[in-house]
Design an enzyme around this catalytic site. Structure first.
Site, mmCIF file in Angstrom:
data_model
loop_
_atom_site.group_PDB
_atom_site.id
_atom_site.type_symbol
_atom_site.label_atom_id
_atom_site.label_comp_id
_atom_site.label_asym_id
_atom_site.label_seq_id
_atom_site.Cartn_x
_atom_site.Cartn_y
_atom_site.Cartn_z
ATOM 1 N N HIS A 118 -0.463 5.397 -3.572
ATOM 2 C CA HIS A 118 0.678 4.607 -4.060
ATOM 3 C C HIS A 118 0.392 3.909 -5.391
ATOM 4 O O HIS A 118 1.120 2.999 -5.770
ATOM 5 C CB HIS A 118 1.096 3.575 -2.992
ATOM 6 C CG HIS A 118 1.639 4.211 -1.754
ATOM 7 N ND1 HIS A 118 1.746 3.569 -0.538
ATOM 8 C CD2 HIS A 118 2.104 5.469 -1.537
ATOM 9 C CE1 HIS A 118 2.250 4.392 0.351
ATOM 10 N NE2 HIS A 118 2.470 5.548 -0.216
ATOM 11 N N ASN A 212 -6.660 -0.281 14.533
ATOM 12 C CA ASN A 212 -5.517 -1.147 14.227
ATOM 13 C C ASN A 212 -5.467 -2.260 15.265
ATOM 14 O O ASN A 212 -5.916 -2.078 16.394
ATOM 15 C CB ASN A 212 -4.219 -0.313 14.271
ATOM 16 C CG ASN A 212 -3.063 -0.957 13.521
ATOM 17 O OD1 ASN A 212 -2.691 -2.095 13.791
ATOM 18 N ND2 ASN A 212 -2.502 -0.233 12.575
HETATM 19 P P1 OAD Z 1 1.971 -2.307 6.828
HETATM 20 O O1 OAD Z 1 2.115 -3.735 6.452
HETATM 21 O O2 OAD Z 1 3.206 -1.525 7.131
HETATM 22 O O3 OAD Z 1 1.041 -2.166 8.103
HETATM 23 C C1 OAD Z 1 -0.174 -2.841 8.220
HETATM 24 C C2 OAD Z 1 -0.832 -2.382 9.500
HETATM 25 O O4 OAD Z 1 -2.110 -2.995 9.567
HETATM 26 C C3 OAD Z 1 -0.091 -2.745 10.779
HETATM 27 O O5 OAD Z 1 -0.040 -1.614 11.633
HETATM 28 C C4 OAD Z 1 -0.942 -3.857 11.390
HETATM 29 O O6 OAD Z 1 -0.925 -3.822 12.810
HETATM 30 C C5 OAD Z 1 -2.320 -3.489 10.880
HETATM 31 N N1 OAD Z 1 -3.262 -4.609 10.724
HETATM 32 C C6 OAD Z 1 -3.011 -5.883 10.322
HETATM 33 N N2 OAD Z 1 -4.150 -6.599 10.235
HETATM 34 C C7 OAD Z 1 -5.169 -5.757 10.574
HETATM 35 C C8 OAD Z 1 -6.578 -5.882 10.657
HETATM 36 N N3 OAD Z 1 -7.186 -7.020 10.375
HETATM 37 N N4 OAD Z 1 -7.303 -4.801 11.045
HETATM 38 C C9 OAD Z 1 -6.674 -3.624 11.337
HETATM 39 N N5 OAD Z 1 -5.352 -3.443 11.279
HETATM 40 C C10 OAD Z 1 -4.597 -4.482 10.897
HETATM 41 O O7 OAD Z 1 1.108 -1.606 5.668
HETATM 42 P P2 OAD Z 1 0.938 -0.059 5.295
HETATM 43 O O8 OAD Z 1 0.928 0.801 6.500
HETATM 44 O O9 OAD Z 1 -0.215 0.021 4.374
HETATM 45 O O10 OAD Z 1 3.893 0.905 -0.240
HETATM 46 O O11 OAD Z 1 2.270 0.188 4.492
HETATM 47 C C11 OAD Z 1 2.481 1.416 3.861
HETATM 48 C C12 OAD Z 1 3.169 1.231 2.538
HETATM 49 O O12 OAD Z 1 4.375 0.494 2.696
HETATM 50 C C13 OAD Z 1 2.373 0.412 1.540
HETATM 51 O O13 OAD Z 1 1.447 1.191 0.815
HETATM 52 C C14 OAD Z 1 3.426 -0.125 0.625
HETATM 53 C C15 OAD Z 1 4.466 -0.504 1.647
HETATM 54 O O14 OAD Z 1 5.732 -0.594 1.196
HETATM 55 C C16 OAD Z 1 4.004 0.638 -1.570
HETATM 56 O O15 OAD Z 1 3.606 -0.383 -2.085
HETATM 57 C C17 OAD Z 1 4.605 1.720 -2.340
#
Ligand code: OAD
Length: 243
Positions: A118, A212
């Site tokens: 991204h 996760n």
């Molecule tokens: P999300 O905010 O959607 O998800 C974060 C995930 O991390 C969730 O499933 C949480 O349960 C998990 N989580 C939180 N704290 C944690 C920890 N300490 N250890 C392990 N897991 C943990 O973020 P992404 O999946 O990265 O795009 O989101 C995908 C994309 O959506 C991002 O790259 C961004 C966003 O819009 C752009 O910026 C283009």
């Protein structure tokens, strides 16, 4: 069903491993996730700001959001998960970090072979000339920032509705196809096409492991789902690494 102990043995024996990381891996460094309870900025959700339409309608608002995110991320350090992952490049014949994160913390931890699906929050792109530049100014002196040619600069970030930067997805698919194990760390696994990488790995009969704090749509299909914080779980999987 794979156990954690059996996974550790496979991690020791493998030659080619990949990780797919999301915002959760950086949570313990202090970077807000997108969809968690701290995911909101003012009253906006990421999906409302990270779009070409939002930027066209109000570049100042979109840049204020990125300026806020940059100011949060700037002083932060990689955590034990990023640091452990950075060591793996030396251990394996091939090791690829595929990340959805734009925070640059994998590179700050020392990883080199990184596919940033991204983009990167420390890069900007001229919307007219298309050239990409590094920019670490925090806070930005001018919002929205401008190129020398006077056109607007945009964050070098892939927004909702935009294709990924050239070759990034192809390279990520190739890394997943060659890897014996894919670790999927801290992603809600709902944003495409990143979320399809673990599915592709399963189609190729690779071992896919999720780390996760919560369940995700991937949980039912992975070989092992480890519930816990990335900064604790990742070091516990690699305690045996040579120092
Ligand atoms: P999300 O905010 O959607 O998800 C974060 C995930 O991390 C969730 O499933 C949480 O349960 C998990 N989580 C939180 N704290 C944690 C920890 N300490 N250890 C392990 N897991 C943990 O973020 P992404 O999946 O990265 O795009 O989101 C995908 C994309 O959506 C991002 O790259 C961004 C966003 O819009 C752009 O910026 C283009």
């Amino acid at each position: 069903m794979l156990t954690k102990e059996a996974l550790i043995i496979k991690l020791k024996e493998s030659k080619d491993v990949a990780v797919l990381t999301g915002a959760g891996i950086s949570a313990e460094s202090g970077v807000p996730t997108f969809r968690g309870k701290d995911g909101l900025w003012r009253q906006y959700r990421a999906e409302e700001l990270a779009t070409p339409q939002a930027f066209a309608a109000n570049p100042k608002l979109v840049w204020e959001w990125y300026d806020w995110r940059r100011s949060i991320i700037h002083p932060l350090s990689p955590n034990a998960a990023h640091l452990t992952i950075a060591k793996l490049e030396k251990y394996y014949d091939k090791f690829t970090v595929i990340t959805q994160n734009v925070d640059g913390l994998h590179a700050k931890a020392g990883s080199k072979n990184i596919i940033e699906l991204h983009g990167n929050i420390w890069k900007v792109q001229c919307i007219v000339e298309g050239n990409v530049m590094e920019n670490y100014e925090v806070p930005l002196k001018e919002i929205p920032p401008k190129c020398k040619c006077n056109a607007l600069l945009r964050p070098y970030i892939v927004w909702f509705g935009e294709p990924l930067h050239p070759y990034t997805f192809e390279n990520a698919v190739a890394a997943v196809e060659s890897a014996q194990i894919l670790l999927v760390i801290g992603t809600s696994a709902i944003v495409q096409p990143a979320a399809s990488l673990p599915i592709i790995a399963k189609e190729y009969n690779k071992i896919v492991v999720e780390i996760n704090i919560d369940d995700t749509p991937l949980t039912p299909i992975v070989d092992l789902s480890i519930k816990g914080k990335a900064a604790e779980v990742i070091p516990s999987l690699f305690f045996w690494l040579p120092t």
